[in-house]
Design an enzyme around this catalytic site. Structure first.
Site, PDB file in Angstrom:
ATOM      1  N   ARG A 115       0.579  15.541   3.871  1.00  0.00           N
ATOM      2  CA  ARG A 115      -0.309  15.922   2.765  1.00  0.00           C
ATOM      3  C   ARG A 115      -1.698  16.190   3.337  1.00  0.00           C
ATOM      4  NH1 ARG A 115      -1.223  10.246  -0.587  1.00  0.00           N
ATOM      5  NH2 ARG A 115      -1.977   9.030   1.135  1.00  0.00           N
ATOM      6  N   GLU A 154      -8.368  11.532  -3.234  1.00  0.00           N
ATOM      7  CA  GLU A 154      -9.155  11.079  -2.074  1.00  0.00           C
ATOM      8  C   GLU A 154      -9.624  12.250  -1.208  1.00  0.00           C
ATOM      9  OE1 GLU A 154      -6.561   8.220  -0.243  1.00  0.00           O
ATOM     10  OE2 GLU A 154      -7.187   6.648  -1.623  1.00  0.00           O
ATOM     11  N   GLU A 310      -6.941   2.676  -7.549  1.00  0.00           N
ATOM     12  CA  GLU A 310      -5.796   2.197  -6.771  1.00  0.00           C
ATOM     13  C   GLU A 310      -6.203   0.945  -6.014  1.00  0.00           C
ATOM     14  OE1 GLU A 310      -4.329   4.941  -3.853  1.00  0.00           O
ATOM     15  OE2 GLU A 310      -4.485   6.661  -5.187  1.00  0.00           O
ATOM     16  N   LYS A 359       7.567   3.810   1.706  1.00  0.00           N
ATOM     17  CA  LYS A 359       8.563   2.905   1.095  1.00  0.00           C
ATOM     18  C   LYS A 359       8.288   1.432   1.375  1.00  0.00           C
ATOM     19  CE  LYS A 359      11.832   4.321   4.678  1.00  0.00           C
ATOM     20  NZ  LYS A 359      11.057   5.539   4.971  1.00  0.00           N
TER      21      LYS A 359
END
Ligand code: GAL
Length: 672
Positions: A115, A154, A310, A359
């Protein structure tokens, strides 16, 4: 368009997290909303990484799953913070626009599969983000679930700097607008040095990797340009949304964890500040770094309530050692943010993802499911926050400000400084930590802003100081303020050029001292300072040869290259006082120093046990003391009021258990 709302239309403190249902089948969505309701969740952030699943080809949008999701959430009373997924463009975008990829300083083209790899200067990217934001806002502006817009994710992380051809061209345009003439640029950049004089704008490039150190003024301007480009993208999306909607727009900052963006400038562009914060596990007192981030988030928003967008319920997945939070730690972290002005407590993320790079990151609903410590704590926190509805909108007040200036940090972090040991982050943390342990509430501030509300202003690391800002600090002292400046400050101007008159010259009047020479110490070398009252303070890393211009000597070097010379000075100027500390005192030394500085500033330490954090929020009719016990022992606290978490009335004192939290409301007595 009417003025944007100041706050999302929600009842009570916002609670929830990032929600990525596109990773799950429909049955899971229904289970999710039921569990969210059980946990007290009232706000989720949706769509932050959904570009490829919504704009399936350029200009071709399929909103069907998002329609279904927003309806489901709304039916269940859960509001939505709707994201634009522009931090992660789809594969088709890069296939069609390969020139929109980021190129790093070393000329490496950033590939797909991660990303944050799009060039913020690429015309195709600029066009695509506005197209997406416009389509999203047009579709959902009237949807009753949507109470907040969440642009991008961000900015500046993981990629800030870009050296693509588009960035090169945009940098030249930005420079032309800034300087007007090449003469002005040559002068500001000091290009007479190393024969860098420019005769044509086209010859100027971004500061890519070169055989040796690149011109620091060029690099500093490139940092400003990078921040500007990122912000221009935010503004373009925000304005596309505002054309359809009057609901507030935010983007999630990384206060105290990313230095690419000048959050003071960003704070002026968002309707609500929101921040992401992750504990740095190697730091055993990471809750103090957390407090810095929270105070900075409040400060860049001008003191208004903000949203913790967050944080993690337990471990993250991207540090060398990802330490799980201990029981109660998540609640303590959350209450620290709330105490320091957050009216929303959200997490990354609602449900732990089974696939992909994250994960092993904790979530509100962990892989272990509902029968888990984490989910029980999440549910308990949701219930606690519902009891704190009255706190919403109340404000934090501070008597002390610490200067925090991104521009100065960008400049200080460039190469070839007198020593690698001097760190702005380290010094800010050291001073902040001393005040935190003394129970003193802190705002962060810019050196050029109105400082008259503060009794004490501390400049732990103001390497770059503009002449006008130095005048502002001098006026502050003359009008009665107490200013404390730490070493390696006021060294350069806005072009990273040493101030005429030498180091510290712009603050000479305020401080009654300047610096003849920097004297960095060898690795491991220590230097002691003897104070006028006979204390011996330990220091290391750095000394300076000071020249006195009227200041009194409060501490003298006992050893090191400056042995026998002034180390700490104090200057009466006008109605106020200017302190200067020319070395790195250890924690104990700083403690002794600050007790004298507090006396000058008439600032009183709270006198609380170490590791008992108490912050007050002030409402119209009541004040709220948020109490967090970080210690392994119970602590006693004098207080009167009601603990909103337990309902217990407190007469004059109560015991806060080891690791516990409380929020005590005291009604304000009216004097008129
Ligand atoms: C944040 C980011 C989230 C997630 C999280 C993990 O910085 O915004 O998308 O990656 O980190 O800690």
């Amino acid at each position: 368009m009417t003025a944007p709302h100041a706050w999302p239309e929600l009842t009570g403190i916002a609670y929830g997290g990032d929600y990525n249902p596109e990773q799950w089948p429909r049955e899971t969505w229904r289970e999710d909303v039921e569990l969210m309701r059980n946990a007290g969740v009232n706000l989720v952030s949706v769509g932050i990484f959904s570009w490829a699943l919504i704009e399936i080809a350029e200009g071709e949008f399929d909103f069907s799953w998002l329609d279904e999701l927003l309806d489901l959430l709304h039916e269940n009373g859960i509001a939505v913070d709707l994201g634009t997924p522009t931090a992660s463009p789809p594969a088709w975008f890069f296939a069609e626009h390969p020139d929109a990829r980021v190129i790093d300083r070393d000329g490496r083209v950033m590939g797909f599969g991660s990303r944050g790899m799009a060039s913020h200067s690429a015309p195709a990217y600029r066009e695509a983000i506005v197209r997406y934001a416009d389509a999203l806002a047009a579709r959902y502006a009237q949807h009753p679930a949507v109470v907040l817009w969440h642009v991008h994710n961000e900015y500046g992380v993981p990629v800030g700097e870009d050296h693509s051809d588009h960035a090169q061209a945009a940098f030249r345009v930005w420079l032309q607008e800034k300087y007007g003439t090449l003469d002005a640029l040559n002068s500001a950049w000091g290009t007479a040095f190393w024969g860098q004089h420019y005769t044509d704008w086209q010859h100027i490039s971004t500061p890519t990797t070169a055989p040796s150190v690149v011109n620091p003024a060029q690099r500093l301007d490139f940092a400003r340009f990078t921040d500007h480009q990122l912000r221009a993208c935010f503004i373009a999306e925000r304005d596309a949304i505002r054309a359809h909607s009057d609901r507030p727009v935010t983007t999630n900052f990384m206060a105290n964890q990313s230095w690419t963006t000048d959050l003071w400038a960003w704070g002026r562009e968002v309707d609500i500040v929101s921040d992401d914060h992750y504990l740095w596990a190697a730091d055993e007192d990471a809750h103090i770094g957390l407090a810095i981030a929270a105070d900075l988030s409040r400060s860049v928003g001008g003191g208004k309530p903000w949203i913790l967008m967050e944080h993690s319920t337990s471990a993250v997945n991207w540090q060398p050692r990802n330490i799980a939070k201990r029981p109660g730690e998540m609640a303590r972290n959350s209450l620290t943010h709330l105490g320091r002005g957050a009216d929303g407590i959200l997490f990354f993320q609602w449900r732990a993802g089974r696939s992909g790079a994250e994960k092993f990151h904790s979530a509100m609903l962990p892989h272990a499911g509902v029968d888990s410590r984490i989910f029980r704590e999440v549910t308990a926190l949701g219930a606690d926050l519902q009891r704190l509805e009255a706190v919403q909108g109340s404000r934090v007040q501070a008597e002390v400000a610490i200067l925090w200036d991104f521009e100065s940090f960008w400049a200080q972090d460039l190469e070839w400084r007198p020593t690698d040991d001097v760190s702005h982050q380290e010094r800010i943390r050291a001073f902040y930590e001393r005040l935190w342990r003394d129970g003193i509430t802190i705002d962060f501030a810019l050196p050029g802003q109105d400082l008259s509300a503060y009794k004490l202003v501390i400049a732990p690391a103001q390497y770059l100081l503009r002449a006008a800002d130095a005048e502002n600090l001098t006026d502050y002292v003359e009008s009665g303020g107490t200013l404390l400046v730490s070493y390696f400050s006021a060294v350069v101007d806005e072009n990273d050029a040493v101030h005429p008159g030498g180091f510290l010259a712009p603050l000479r009047d305020a401080l009654g001292v300047d610096v003849e020479e920097h004297l960095p110490l060898r690795e491991g070398q220590t230097a002691a300072v003897t104070t006028a009252v006979g204390d011996s303070l330990n220091a290391d890393h750095w000394q300076e040869a000071l020249r006195l211009h009227g200041a009194e000597v409060v501490g003298t070097y006992r050893d090191g290259p400056a042995a026998g010379e002034a180390a700490i000075t104090r200057n009466r100027r006008g109605e106020g006082t200017g302190w200067y500390v020319s070395t790195r005192l250890d924690a104990e030394g700083l403690s002794r120093l600050m007790s004298q500085v507090y006396a000058d500033a008439a600032v009183a330490p709270a006198g609380l046990p170490e590791d008992l954090e108490v912050i007050t929020r002030h409402g119209d009719d009541a004040s709220y003391r948020i109490v967090i016990n970080h210690a392994d022992d119970d602590a006693a606290l004098a207080a009167t009021g009601q603990d909103l978490l337990t309902g217990i009335e407190i007469d004059d004192s109560f015991t806060i258990p080891a690791g516990g939290v409380a929020v005590i409301r005291s009604k304000k007595t009216r004097t008129t």
